[in-house]
Design a protein around this motif. Sequence first.
Motif, mmCIF file in Angstrom:
data_model
loop_
_atom_site.group_PDB
_atom_site.id
_atom_site.type_symbol
_atom_site.label_atom_id
_atom_site.label_comp_id
_atom_site.label_asym_id
_atom_site.label_seq_id
_atom_site.Cartn_x
_atom_site.Cartn_y
_atom_site.Cartn_z
ATOM 1 N N VAL A 76 1.092 -0.952 0.140
ATOM 2 C CA VAL A 76 0.110 0.207 -0.218
ATOM 3 C C VAL A 76 1.007 1.503 0.044
ATOM 4 O O VAL A 76 0.618 1.894 -0.511
ATOM 5 C CB VAL A 76 -1.190 -0.388 1.276
ATOM 6 N N ILE A 77 2.401 0.859 0.566
ATOM 7 C CA ILE A 77 2.503 2.401 0.643
ATOM 8 C C ILE A 77 3.312 2.604 -0.563
ATOM 9 O O ILE A 77 3.375 3.493 -0.842
ATOM 10 C CB ILE A 77 3.613 2.115 2.065
ATOM 11 N N GLY A 78 3.855 1.539 -1.000
ATOM 12 C CA GLY A 78 4.526 1.788 -2.252
ATOM 13 C C GLY A 78 3.727 2.023 -3.719
ATOM 14 O O GLY A 78 3.746 2.872 -4.224
ATOM 15 N N VAL A 83 1.739 6.727 -6.678
ATOM 16 C CA VAL A 83 0.894 7.716 -7.174
ATOM 17 C C VAL A 83 1.272 9.866 -6.955
ATOM 18 O O VAL A 83 1.522 10.757 -7.598
ATOM 19 C CB VAL A 83 -0.400 7.787 -6.231
ATOM 20 N N ALA A 84 2.097 9.563 -5.635
ATOM 21 C CA ALA A 84 2.672 10.926 -5.685
ATOM 22 C C ALA A 84 3.986 10.693 -6.341
ATOM 23 O O ALA A 84 4.027 12.360 -7.427
ATOM 24 C CB ALA A 84 3.472 10.727 -3.953
ATOM 25 N N THR A 85 4.488 9.933 -6.695
ATOM 26 C CA THR A 85 5.448 10.238 -7.365
ATOM 27 C C THR A 85 4.580 11.021 -8.653
ATOM 28 O O THR A 85 5.160 11.745 -9.316
ATOM 29 C CB THR A 85 6.364 9.119 -8.462
ATOM 30 N N LEU A 86 3.828 10.339 -9.561
ATOM 31 C CA LEU A 86 3.047 10.868 -10.500
ATOM 32 C C LEU A 86 2.444 12.415 -10.366
ATOM 33 O O LEU A 86 2.702 12.727 -11.265
ATOM 34 C CB LEU A 86 1.594 9.979 -11.054
ATOM 35 N N PHE A 87 1.887 12.255 -9.080
ATOM 36 C CA PHE A 87 1.910 13.740 -9.406
ATOM 37 C C PHE A 87 2.836 14.809 -8.657
ATOM 38 O O PHE A 87 2.455 15.914 -9.816
ATOM 39 C CB PHE A 87 0.857 13.478 -7.828
ATOM 40 N N SER A 88 3.490 14.612 -7.956
ATOM 41 C CA SER A 88 4.398 15.773 -8.478
ATOM 42 C C SER A 88 5.426 15.681 -9.614
ATOM 43 O O SER A 88 5.949 17.208 -9.603
ATOM 44 C CB SER A 88 5.257 15.883 -6.675
ATOM 45 N N ILE A 138 11.527 12.517 -6.804
ATOM 46 C CA ILE A 138 12.767 11.298 -6.287
ATOM 47 C C ILE A 138 12.250 10.345 -5.671
ATOM 48 O O ILE A 138 11.769 9.512 -5.858
ATOM 49 C CB ILE A 138 13.649 11.986 -6.920
ATOM 50 N N VAL A 139 12.371 10.877 -4.072
ATOM 51 C CA VAL A 139 11.770 10.534 -3.383
ATOM 52 C C VAL A 139 10.931 9.793 -3.230
ATOM 53 O O VAL A 139 11.493 8.444 -2.372
ATOM 54 C CB VAL A 139 12.319 11.739 -1.821
ATOM 55 N N SER A 140 10.174 10.181 -3.441
ATOM 56 C CA SER A 140 8.638 9.424 -3.562
ATOM 57 C C SER A 140 8.737 7.781 -4.532
ATOM 58 O O SER A 140 8.391 7.085 -3.952
ATOM 59 C CB SER A 140 7.445 9.933 -4.388
ATOM 60 N N LEU A 141 9.687 7.940 -5.634
ATOM 61 C CA LEU A 141 9.864 7.254 -6.467
ATOM 62 C C LEU A 141 10.486 5.886 -6.010
ATOM 63 O O LEU A 141 10.633 4.898 -6.116
ATOM 64 C CB LEU A 141 10.351 7.871 -8.144
ATOM 65 N N ILE A 142 12.044 6.204 -4.917
ATOM 66 C CA ILE A 142 13.082 5.620 -4.572
ATOM 67 C C ILE A 142 12.257 5.021 -3.228
ATOM 68 O O ILE A 142 12.374 3.426 -3.073
ATOM 69 C CB ILE A 142 14.012 6.054 -3.560
ATOM 70 N N THR A 143 11.207 5.698 -2.571
ATOM 71 C CA THR A 143 10.190 4.570 -1.614
ATOM 72 C C THR A 143 9.627 4.108 -1.497
ATOM 73 O O THR A 143 9.190 3.009 -1.342
ATOM 74 C CB THR A 143 9.789 6.569 -0.672
ATOM 75 N N GLY A 144 8.618 4.076 -2.902
ATOM 76 C CA GLY A 144 7.989 3.464 -3.815
ATOM 77 C C GLY A 144 8.331 1.932 -3.780
ATOM 78 O O GLY A 144 8.033 1.102 -3.812
ATOM 79 N N ILE A 145 9.825 1.961 -4.858
ATOM 80 C CA ILE A 145 10.430 0.426 -5.188
ATOM 81 C C ILE A 145 11.125 0.062 -4.415
ATOM 82 O O ILE A 145 10.359 -1.193 -4.171
ATOM 83 C CB ILE A 145 11.540 1.296 -6.051
ATOM 84 N N ILE A 146 12.030 0.877 -3.416
ATOM 85 C CA ILE A 146 11.861 -0.128 -1.664
ATOM 86 C C ILE A 146 10.699 -0.179 -0.536
ATOM 87 O O ILE A 146 11.400 -1.803 -0.638
ATOM 88 C CB ILE A 146 12.474 1.316 -1.317
ATOM 89 N N SER A 147 9.791 -0.006 -0.646
ATOM 90 C CA SER A 147 8.446 -0.600 -0.246
ATOM 91 C C SER A 147 7.796 -1.861 -1.254
ATOM 92 O O SER A 147 7.910 -3.037 -0.626
ATOM 93 C CB SER A 147 6.929 0.384 -0.167
ATOM 94 N N ILE A 148 8.379 -1.665 -2.662
ATOM 95 C CA ILE A 148 7.233 -2.950 -3.631
ATOM 96 C C ILE A 148 8.412 -4.044 -3.371
ATOM 97 O O ILE A 148 7.766 -5.416 -2.646
ATOM 98 C CB ILE A 148 6.883 -2.843 -3.909
ATOM 99 N N LEU A 149 9.544 -3.782 -3.356
ATOM 100 C CA LEU A 149 10.469 -4.359 -3.194
ATOM 101 C C LEU A 149 10.781 -5.239 -1.272
ATOM 102 O O LEU A 149 10.687 -6.405 -1.767
ATOM 103 C CB LEU A 149 12.231 -3.899 -3.438
ATOM 104 N N LEU A 150 10.719 -4.833 -1.096
ATOM 105 C CA LEU A 150 10.794 -5.338 0.350
ATOM 106 C C LEU A 150 8.755 -5.672 0.400
ATOM 107 O O LEU A 150 9.500 -7.068 0.992
ATOM 108 C CB LEU A 150 10.002 -4.138 1.753
#
Length: 193
Positions: A76-78, A83-88, A138-150
């Motif tokens: 869910v966080i990912g 979505v935040a990446t897309l929006f920003s 950039i931060v939200s994209l990296i956070t999203g990728i890390i969350s999905i990988l986790l």
Amino acid sequence: MANQSRNNKKIQDFEKEKLQAILQYKESVESTRGKSQDDFEKSIYLLGSGGLIVSLMAIEKIIELIDIIAFKYFFVIGLFCFVATLFSNLLSHKKSITESEKIIDKINQEPNCIFEDEFTESLENGNKKIDILNRISIVSLITGIISILLFFTLNFFTMSDKKPQPQNPPKPLTEEKGRTISTPPKIVAPKKN
């Protein structure tokens, strides 16, 4: 008199150079605006369609295993981060377009404004806002990728232990290998008295 004429010539040359610098700067801002508009449209299409496809594929697989999936909050966080990446990202492009249009309007009204401190401050202020949006993206994209990988990594280890193992069908009493010929039925002959 010759001295004054040389000074006037220098002033005229300086004004021509200044006007040329203004026109070149205006052209570069217009080019940036055009590129931002192109990027804005591409981002809407690529990120929107890509996010939709990835989400649908992931949800399709997750629903089948919803009872045994752990760490759902990472997923869910990912998704929220994507979505935040897309929006920003979209807001950044929109802000760039808006700031470029403001600059072009100012230059059209008063070409010499690019040499004023107020113009530079306004330009830096707009660029700071765009930079903040880009950093959020950039931060939200990296956070999203890390969350999905986790999410996938942690579930990879836990799902194999929790997933019910299929039961093997019972083996026949006589194990057959390859093609066999079935035995004929046994008919018992009547007893002779």
